[in-house]
Design a protein around this motif. Structure first.
Motif, short mmCIF file in Angstrom:
data_model
loop_
_atom_site.label_atom_id
_atom_site.label_comp_id
_atom_site.label_asym_id
_atom_site.label_seq_id
_atom_site.Cartn_x
_atom_site.Cartn_y
_atom_site.Cartn_z
N VAL A 225 -17.06 40.22 -35.13
CA VAL A 225 -15.87 40.09 -35.96
C VAL A 225 -15.22 41.46 -36.17
O VAL A 225 -13.99 41.60 -36.08
N ARG A 226 -16.02 42.46 -36.44
CA ARG A 226 -15.47 43.81 -36.64
C ARG A 226 -14.73 44.28 -35.39
O ARG A 226 -13.63 44.85 -35.47
N THR A 227 -15.33 44.04 -34.23
CA THR A 227 -14.70 44.46 -32.98
C THR A 227 -13.38 43.73 -32.75
O THR A 227 -12.36 44.34 -32.38
N ALA A 228 -13.38 42.41 -32.99
CA ALA A 228 -12.17 41.62 -32.78
C ALA A 228 -11.07 42.01 -33.75
O ALA A 228 -9.89 42.12 -33.37
N VAL A 229 -11.43 42.23 -35.00
CA VAL A 229 -10.43 42.59 -36.01
C VAL A 229 -9.87 43.98 -35.74
O VAL A 229 -8.66 44.22 -35.86
N ALA A 230 -10.74 44.92 -35.36
CA ALA A 230 -10.27 46.28 -35.08
C ALA A 230 -9.27 46.28 -33.93
O ALA A 230 -8.29 47.04 -33.92
N ALA A 231 -9.49 45.40 -32.93
CA ALA A 231 -8.57 45.33 -31.80
C ALA A 231 -7.25 44.66 -32.18
O ALA A 231 -6.21 44.97 -31.60
N ALA A 232 -7.30 43.75 -33.16
CA ALA A 232 -6.09 43.01 -33.52
C ALA A 232 -5.25 43.73 -34.56
O ALA A 232 -4.04 43.49 -34.66
N ALA A 233 -5.87 44.59 -35.36
CA ALA A 233 -5.15 45.27 -36.43
C ALA A 233 -4.28 46.40 -35.87
O ALA A 233 -4.71 47.14 -34.98
N GLU A 234 -3.11 46.54 -36.40
CA GLU A 234 -2.20 47.56 -35.91
C GLU A 234 -2.54 48.95 -36.45
O GLU A 234 -2.33 49.95 -35.77
N ASP A 235 -3.07 49.04 -37.68
CA ASP A 235 -3.29 50.34 -38.30
C ASP A 235 -4.65 50.95 -38.02
O ASP A 235 -4.96 52.04 -38.46
N ARG A 236 -5.54 50.22 -37.30
CA ARG A 236 -6.85 50.74 -36.90
C ARG A 236 -7.69 51.21 -38.08
O ARG A 236 -8.40 52.21 -37.98
N LEU A 237 -7.64 50.51 -39.17
CA LEU A 237 -8.46 50.87 -40.32
C LEU A 237 -9.90 50.44 -40.10
O LEU A 237 -10.18 49.52 -39.33
N PRO A 238 -10.87 51.11 -40.76
CA PRO A 238 -12.26 50.65 -40.69
C PRO A 238 -12.37 49.21 -41.18
O PRO A 238 -11.65 48.79 -42.09
N VAL A 239 -13.28 48.46 -40.59
CA VAL A 239 -13.42 47.03 -40.89
C VAL A 239 -14.82 46.75 -41.43
O VAL A 239 -15.82 47.22 -40.88
N SER A 240 -14.88 46.01 -42.51
CA SER A 240 -16.16 45.52 -43.04
C SER A 240 -16.12 44.00 -43.05
O SER A 240 -15.06 43.39 -43.12
N VAL A 241 -17.30 43.40 -42.97
CA VAL A 241 -17.43 41.94 -42.92
C VAL A 241 -18.42 41.47 -43.97
O VAL A 241 -19.49 42.06 -44.12
N LEU A 242 -18.06 40.41 -44.67
CA LEU A 242 -18.95 39.78 -45.65
C LEU A 242 -19.23 38.35 -45.20
O LEU A 242 -18.31 37.54 -45.07
N VAL A 243 -20.49 38.05 -44.97
CA VAL A 243 -20.92 36.69 -44.65
C VAL A 243 -21.26 35.99 -45.97
O VAL A 243 -22.21 36.37 -46.65
N THR A 244 -20.49 35.00 -46.32
CA THR A 244 -20.70 34.32 -47.61
C THR A 244 -21.55 33.06 -47.49
O THR A 244 -22.06 32.56 -48.48
N GLU A 245 -21.72 32.56 -46.26
CA GLU A 245 -22.47 31.33 -46.07
C GLU A 245 -22.97 31.24 -44.63
O GLU A 245 -22.30 31.71 -43.71
N VAL A 246 -24.17 30.69 -44.47
CA VAL A 246 -24.71 30.39 -43.15
C VAL A 246 -24.82 28.88 -43.05
O VAL A 246 -25.55 28.25 -43.84
N VAL A 247 -24.11 28.28 -42.12
CA VAL A 247 -23.99 26.84 -42.03
C VAL A 247 -24.93 26.29 -40.96
O VAL A 247 -24.85 26.70 -39.78
N SER A 248 -25.80 25.38 -41.34
CA SER A 248 -26.69 24.74 -40.37
C SER A 248 -25.92 23.68 -39.59
O SER A 248 -25.08 22.98 -40.14
N ARG A 249 -26.24 23.56 -38.31
CA ARG A 249 -25.56 22.57 -37.47
C ARG A 249 -26.54 21.57 -36.90
O ARG A 249 -27.71 21.86 -36.75
#
Length: 249
Positions: A225-249
């Protein structure tokens, strides 16, 4: 001057507070440079599921920093006791009230049948928790402290009693290139909005909230997610990710 608040607004604010408190601690995933965190309740649900051993009932489970990590943080060094080189790139800012990167400790209670030596049962439970923490989540667990609370009758039905659980995080539709990029990463079930919007942009970083699939390692998904967001963002800011839930399938 007073301003009246409608019931709908108050109910929404109350639900938001309950949702935020229900996450438990925000735990670091991986190392300082990974810029990823996971809600304690999400991590605990995975660990409790992995600890379903025959004749064993897992009770309260908490995850937090080790004493060494706390002492190092108070002393001013890194949470692992190593001072950071000022020349190193600064890691992305942590979410509000999140624990800093560093080794963690699991504390859990369990009940078990007496048909197996308690040290053997504790060793099997400890191994299951450590394996799940590393292989399914990406948590750095340095200590596992187990407490036997009761002996069960032989032949008792196997159970897992989870500790604190949070209601499912509210999903959010991706809007904009950053959110769309994050939502398209394999292993992302949905974007979530517990701390605010699914994408929070500050002057110095971008934070993304996601729910991940249980058959994907949470840390690996967060890194992608960090890699994808960094590539999509125009301003190239540092990216952090918060996982709020792990969903069983």
């Amino acid at each position: 001057m007073t301003t009246a608040r409608g019931p709908q607004r108050v109910d929404g604010w109350t639900a938001s507070v309950r949702q935020r408190l229900g996450l438990g601690r925000l735990l670091p995933l991986g190392g300082p440079g990974d810029g990823a965190w996971i809600a304690e309740t999400a991590a605990a649900s995975v660990l409790c599921g992995a600890a379903a051993l025959p004749g064993t009932v897992l009770g309260k489970l908490r995850i937090g920093p080790t004493e060494k990590a706390l002492e190092a943080a108070v002393a001013g060094g890194g949470p692992d006791g190593v001072s950071r080189n000022p020349a190193d790139p600064a890691p992305p800012p942590a979410p509000p009230s999140a624990l800093p990167s560093g080794p963690l400790r699991i504390e859990a209670e369990f009940s078990t049948t007496p048909d197996r030596p308690l040290p053997d049962t504790a060793a099997a439970l400890r191994a299951a928790l450590l394996t799940a923490a590393a292989a399914r989540l990406g948590l750095e667990i340095a200590e596992v402290d187990l407490t036997v609370t009761a002996l069960l009758e032989a032949g008792a039905t196997d159970q897992v009693t989870a500790g604190e659980t949070a209601p499912p995080a509210p999903g959010a539709k991706p809007e904009g290139p950053v959110a769309t990029a994050a939502a398209g990463v394999p292993g992302v079930v949905s974007l979530t909005r517990v701390l605010g919007g699914p994408v929070y942009t500050a002057h110095d970083h971008v934070r993304v909230e996601v729910a991940t699939a249980g058959d994907h390692r949470a840390l690996d998904v967060a890194r992608s997610v960090r890699t994808a967001v960094a590539a999509a963002a125009e301003d190239r800011l540092p990216v952090s990710v918060l996982v709020t839930e792990v969903v069983s399938r």
